[in-house]
Design an enzyme around this catalytic site. Structure first.
Site, PDB file in Angstrom:
ATOM      1  N   LYS A  54       7.837  -1.291  47.535  1.00  0.00           N
ATOM      2  CA  LYS A  54       8.059  -2.635  48.095  1.00  0.00           C
ATOM      3  C   LYS A  54       6.770  -3.447  48.064  1.00  0.00           C
ATOM      4  O   LYS A  54       6.770  -4.632  47.741  1.00  0.00           O
ATOM      5  CB  LYS A  54       8.601  -2.524  49.534  1.00  0.00           C
ATOM      6  CG  LYS A  54      10.041  -2.039  49.587  1.00  0.00           C
ATOM      7  CD  LYS A  54      10.508  -1.703  51.006  1.00  0.00           C
ATOM      8  CE  LYS A  54      11.912  -1.109  50.962  1.00  0.00           C
ATOM      9  NZ  LYS A  54      12.406  -0.675  52.272  1.00  0.00           N
ATOM     10  N   GLN A  98      10.221   0.004  58.349  1.00  0.00           N
ATOM     11  CA  GLN A  98      10.837   1.042  57.501  1.00  0.00           C
ATOM     12  C   GLN A  98      11.506   2.117  58.361  1.00  0.00           C
ATOM     13  O   GLN A  98      10.893   2.643  59.283  1.00  0.00           O
ATOM     14  CB  GLN A  98       9.757   1.659  56.602  1.00  0.00           C
ATOM     15  CG  GLN A  98      10.282   2.666  55.611  1.00  0.00           C
ATOM     16  CD  GLN A  98      11.198   2.052  54.545  1.00  0.00           C
ATOM     17  OE1 GLN A  98      10.915   0.980  54.013  1.00  0.00           O
ATOM     18  NE2 GLN A  98      12.289   2.720  54.255  1.00  0.00           N
ATOM     19  N   ASP A 124      15.594  -7.727  56.550  1.00  0.00           N
ATOM     20  CA  ASP A 124      16.534  -6.626  56.327  1.00  0.00           C
ATOM     21  C   ASP A 124      17.949  -7.020  56.759  1.00  0.00           C
ATOM     22  O   ASP A 124      18.911  -6.322  56.426  1.00  0.00           O
ATOM     23  CB  ASP A 124      16.103  -5.385  57.138  1.00  0.00           C
ATOM     24  CG  ASP A 124      15.358  -4.363  56.283  1.00  0.00           C
ATOM     25  OD1 ASP A 124      15.541  -4.390  55.043  1.00  0.00           O
ATOM     26  OD2 ASP A 124      14.617  -3.547  56.854  1.00  0.00           O
TER      27      ASP A 124
END
Ligand code: NAD
Length: 308
Positions: A54, A98, A124
């Site tokens: 990422k 994460q 997200d």
């Protein structure tokens, strides 16, 4: 039949290239690039790889990526304090924490963290406000993996409206939002899970079958109608050589890759499904690259919306 392979790498590269002019225009206008804060707690090896990918993809696309690490011993309060700092920052347009969090943070920790992220920075799409908007069909920031699957279908010319889509898995981050996005595109959607009776029979009625379970090679040919499109979201590291040899055969390139690394990421879909399906996403190189491309797109969208 040998399934057409849907090349997630190529589709993700298209999306990332199409985001570039927007990133450049934002940077010129705002005097700074769109900013993405990524929080990694602990040292889970799979998370290390996801986060590294990422960060690299973000940098390559011209974003400012700020990786914030906390030790595995950090408390939930430490993490919430960091999220609060990123919420208040002018330079961070997007925030991603994460998963999974260390088990020591306690059950429900991930939800508390997702609840704490500013919904306007929630790249997200896991904040309840964004989940609610998704259900109502008016989400600005949609979860990256399911929206990446929609991009794969669209950009591969696979019709969704009027088709029967079966989603195996009902997690908050993949299965449920996947079903919602397919419904919004006028598919008839069936959601299956660990308590669904006759799973192969239900799955075999799908025109579009999405496997998001996390069980290597669980979805065999009996789950798939001839010619169906199969999207394999699963990514499970397998370190048992016997399993890899049984799945891919002696002398296969996949076994050779395993010998080199000592483990291999395996999808939820059995390799033999390629003989039945009409189209199939590989693992790796299918859904994974799209998840990252959609994250970059969401970060740009969040930056543009905040600058208004
Ligand atoms: P999860 O563990 O939260 O959810 C798994 C779901 O599968 C559950 O809803 C469960 O009911 C269902 N399930 C489990 N066993 C089953 C069975 N035997 N039969 C039917 N249903 C069953 O997992 P998740 O976060 O949704 O992730 C699913 C998989 O997708 C994992 O392998 C994960 O690593 C992968 N993933 C990949 C990406 C990517 O970018 N490629 C992104 C997110 C998740």
């Amino acid at each position: 039949m040998t399934a057409r392979l849907l090349d997630g790498q190529a589709i993700a590269a298209e999306i990332r290239a199409s985001a570039l002019p927007g990133v450049q225009a934002f940077t010129a206008r705002a005097g700074r690039p769109p900013g993405l804060g990524i929080v990694l707690v602990g040292d889970n090896p799979a998370s290390e790889v996801y986060v590294r990918n990422k960060v690299k993809a973000g940098n390559d696309t011209g974003l400012w990526v700020d990786l914030q690490r906390l030790p595995a011993t950090a408390s939930l309060d430490d993490l919430l304090a960091l999220v609060a700092r990123l919420n208040a920052s002018d330079r961070h347009d997007g925030i991603l924490v994460q998963s999974p969090l260390p088990a020591a943070m306690g059950k429900g920790a991930a939800q508390r963290v997702f609840d704490a992220i500013d919904p306007d920075k929630d790249v997200d799409g896991f904040h309840p406000v964004n989940v609610g908007k998704l259900v109502q069909g008016r989400a600005h920031l949609k979860p990256c993996t399911p929206s990446g699957v929609i991009e794969i279908l669209d950009r591969s010319g696979i019709a969704i409206a009027g088709r029967h889509a079966v989603v195996i898995g009902r997690s908050e981050i993949v299965g449920k939002p996947m079903a919602m996005l397919l419904l919004q595109r006028d598919a008839t959607v069936t959601i299956c899970h660990s308590k669904t009776p006759d799973l192969p029979g239900v799955a075999a009625r799908a025109d579009i079958l999405i496997a998001a379970i996390g069980r290597p090679a669980f979805v065999g040919p009996s789950f798939v109608a001839p010619g169906a499109t199969v999207i394999d979201v699963g990514t499970t590291p397998v370190s048992d050589r016997g399993v890899i040899e049984r799945l891919y055969g002696a002398g296969s390139p996949r076994l050779a890759a395993f010998e080199k690394r000592g483990s291999l990421v395996v999808g939820d879909v059995h390799p033999k499904v390629a003989d039945v399906a009409g189209a199939l996403t590989p693992v790796p190189g299918g859904v994974g690259p799209l998840t990252i491309a959609m994250l970059l797109k969401n970060t740009l969208a969040a930056a543009e919306a905040r600058a208004l």
